[in-house]
Write a protein that holds these residues in place. Structure first.
Motif, PDB file in Angstrom:
ATOM      1  N   ALA A 175      -1.035  11.922  -1.234  1.00  0.00           N
ATOM      2  CA  ALA A 175      -0.662  10.510  -1.251  1.00  0.00           C
ATOM      3  C   ALA A 175       0.503  10.237  -0.308  1.00  0.00           C
ATOM      4  N   LEU A 176       1.482  11.156  -0.248  1.00  0.00           N
ATOM      5  CA  LEU A 176       2.609  10.966   0.663  1.00  0.00           C
ATOM      6  C   LEU A 176       2.133  10.968   2.114  1.00  0.00           C
ATOM      7  N   ASN A 182       0.302   5.049   6.778  1.00  0.00           N
ATOM      8  CA  ASN A 182       0.101   3.606   6.735  1.00  0.00           C
ATOM      9  C   ASN A 182       1.333   2.820   7.144  1.00  0.00           C
ATOM     10  N   ASN A 187      -0.768  10.143   3.266  1.00  0.00           N
ATOM     11  CA  ASN A 187      -1.480   8.902   3.527  1.00  0.00           C
ATOM     12  C   ASN A 187      -0.532   7.704   3.573  1.00  0.00           C
ATOM     13  N   SER A 188       0.502   7.734   2.717  1.00  0.00           N
ATOM     14  CA  SER A 188       1.459   6.626   2.697  1.00  0.00           C
ATOM     15  C   SER A 188       2.225   6.534   4.003  1.00  0.00           C
ATOM     16  N   GLU A 218       1.307   3.885  -3.277  1.00  0.00           N
ATOM     17  CA  GLU A 218       0.378   4.975  -2.997  1.00  0.00           C
ATOM     18  C   GLU A 218       0.635   6.223  -3.841  1.00  0.00           C
ATOM     19  N   VAL A 219       1.846   6.769  -3.798  1.00  0.00           N
ATOM     20  CA  VAL A 219       2.150   7.994  -4.536  1.00  0.00           C
ATOM     21  C   VAL A 219       2.063   7.767  -6.051  1.00  0.00           C
ATOM     22  N   ALA A 224      -4.111   0.568  -3.068  1.00  0.00           N
ATOM     23  CA  ALA A 224      -3.254   1.757  -2.996  1.00  0.00           C
ATOM     24  C   ALA A 224      -3.791   2.880  -3.884  1.00  0.00           C
ATOM     25  N   TYR A 278       0.845  -1.202   0.000  1.00  0.00           N
ATOM     26  CA  TYR A 278       0.000   0.000   0.000  1.00  0.00           C
ATOM     27  C   TYR A 278       0.878   1.249   0.000  1.00  0.00           C
ATOM     28  N   VAL A 279       1.905   1.270   0.834  1.00  0.00           N
ATOM     29  CA  VAL A 279       2.798   2.422   0.917  1.00  0.00           C
ATOM     30  C   VAL A 279       3.624   2.558  -0.359  1.00  0.00           C
ATOM     31  N   ASN A 318      -1.584   7.701  -7.130  1.00  0.00           N
ATOM     32  CA  ASN A 318      -2.307   8.971  -7.115  1.00  0.00           C
ATOM     33  C   ASN A 318      -1.856   9.895  -8.236  1.00  0.00           C
TER      34      ASN A 318
END
Length: 442
Positions: free
Chosen positions: A372-373, A379, A375-376, A69-70, A120, A65-66, A73
């Motif tokens: 996104a960063l 997580n 949120n990453s 993620e970026v 993600a 997920y991490v 997005n």
């Protein structure tokens, strides 16, 4: 029609068109991510997982997920939310249903890794998307409504999961397996609904009257121009901004509660509050998140009326820490459970202010990458805290020590929230970029 009436009518239409679908999608997403907490009540024994192995396996979701993620997005910002969110939902629904096939620790880890990769980008993608539709004075309530979906996922999902678990043995399939299959299917169906009903940009909204469409497009363009300060902000500049980094740290600390505690909540309740049955445990799990729904609505209104994002982040976090310590001191019983539930509701109520702050000083693809960063990084808490809780629980035989660690994270999060205030003012990042360029033209 006056400008004020036009604004109210336009935002009423936008809210009515977009928010119900987005909230439903998030409810389904969060159920698919966290239903493993209810399934664990019987799955762990069935496939031979210890508490430490369960914690490690659950945390694997956050690895992929991490990582994705970026990039996810950025792709969403470039090709449009409608197609990319639909892709995310269909893929995660398929993978979530495949959780029914796990047979031991290795397969459990593999499917959790796949689920993280599939999902993600969903949450930061929606955050970015809402900022493209809701002006600043309406954004706090929009973010609050969106995150209500996560809380409602437990309020609704836990009792539903409890009933599905009662299908144990039907067609010779275990209840926890039915849980993953049945709760994975709605995401696939909703992916096709998103393709049909979501609209990428206000200017494409044929369902808005022309006057309202023009007003919203111009209003958002003016706000973006004010933030950008007539200077485009790159993805690199957004990702290295002190404001983004502080908000990422805040969300990381908040996630000790929202991720770490959520994934262990049924076992915390069953292990520390009288050992209720699996069914009663699932129902009790819904209580803290019902309180979170109410708290988020109230705080989101305050954010839209008064702004002051940092304060609306700090106060709930500090209150959450105090009540979580109180829950540990109170011990098993009604008071301990009540304080645990109130602590959870307080922590979750900080989220509307967080995302209101994050979308107040960045725009465009840079905002998509910055969100996104944030949120990453948050997580990573799932990657670190979830297995830690399992290890400490096995070592001490109690959840008291992990709960106190989470309380400490809440207190530190309150401090970080206040520290972020000077770096997240609208236009601050553009001004810093302009000043840097003037002193270093190269």
């Amino acid at each position: 029609m006056s400008v004020g009436e036009l604004e109210r009518e336009t935002m009423r239409r936008v809210t009515g068109r977009l928010m119900p679908l987005i909230i439903i999608c998030y409810i389904v997403a969060y159920i698919d991510r966290s239903n493993v907490s209810v399934a664990a009540l019987s799955m762990n024994e069935a496939i031979g997982l210890t508490a430490a192995q369960f914690g490690l396996g659950v945390s694997m979701f956050f690895v992929t997920y991490v990582i994705f993620e970026v990039p996810s997005n950025i792709v969403l910002a470039r090709i449009g939310a409608r197609r990319w969110i639909a892709r995310i939902m269909i893929s995660w629904g398929i993978v979530s249903a495949c959780m029914a096939l796990v047979q031991g620790e290795k397969s459990f880890i593999i499917v959790r890794l796949l689920l993280g990769a599939a999902e993600a980008g969903f949450t930061p993608g929606i955050i970015w998307y809402l900022a493209r539709w809701f002006p600043a004075s309406h954004r706090g309530r929009a973010m609050g409504r969106f995150y209500i979906g996560a809380a409602l996922a437990t309020v609704i999902g836990a009792p539903i999961s409890a009933f599905i678990m009662r299908m144990d043995g039907f067609l010779d399939v275990a209840g926890w397996q039915w849980l993953f299959v049945i709760e994975g299917l709605p995401a696939i169906a909703l992916g096709f609904v998103v393709l049909r009903f979501l609209t990428d940009e206000p200017r494409e909204a044929g369902w808005l009257p022309e006057r309202g469409r023009t007003w919203l497009t111009e209003r958002l363009a003016r706000e973006q121009a004010e933030i950008d300060g007539q200077r485009a902000i790159s993805v690199r500049q957004a990702l290295s901004s002190p404001g983004v980094l502080l908000l990422a740290l805040f969300f990381f600390l908040y996630s000790f509660n929202s991720i770490g505690l959520t994934l262990w909540m049924p076992q915390v309740i069953q292990g520390g509050f009288g050992e209720p049955s699996d069914f009663v445990t699932a129902l009790l799990t819904a209580v803290p998140y019902a309180l979170a729904v109410v708290a988020m609505v109230l705080v989101a209104r305050g954010v839209d009326r008064r702004g002051r994002h940092a304060l609306h982040m700090a106060v709930p976090m500090a209150a959450s820490g105090v009540m979580l310590v109180g829950s540990v001191l109170a011990g098993p019983g009604v008071l301990g459970f009540a304080l645990l539930a109130l602590s959870t509701g307080a922590a979750w109520s900080a989220v509307p202010a967080l995302w209101g702050s994050a979308t107040s000083f960045m725009t465009g693809v840079a905002a998509a990458a910055g969100v996104a960063l944030i949120n990453s990084v948050a997580n990573i808490a799932g990657l670190a805290v979830t297995p830690l809780i399992g290890v400490v629980k096995e070592a001490t035989g109690s959840f008291d020590a992990p709960l106190l660690v989470i309380a400490g994270a809440m207190f530190l999060g309150a401090v970080v929230a206040m520290a972020s205030a000077p770096f997240t003012a609208p236009g601050r990042l553009a001004a810093e970029t302009a000043a840097t360029s003037e002193h270093d033209p190269a």
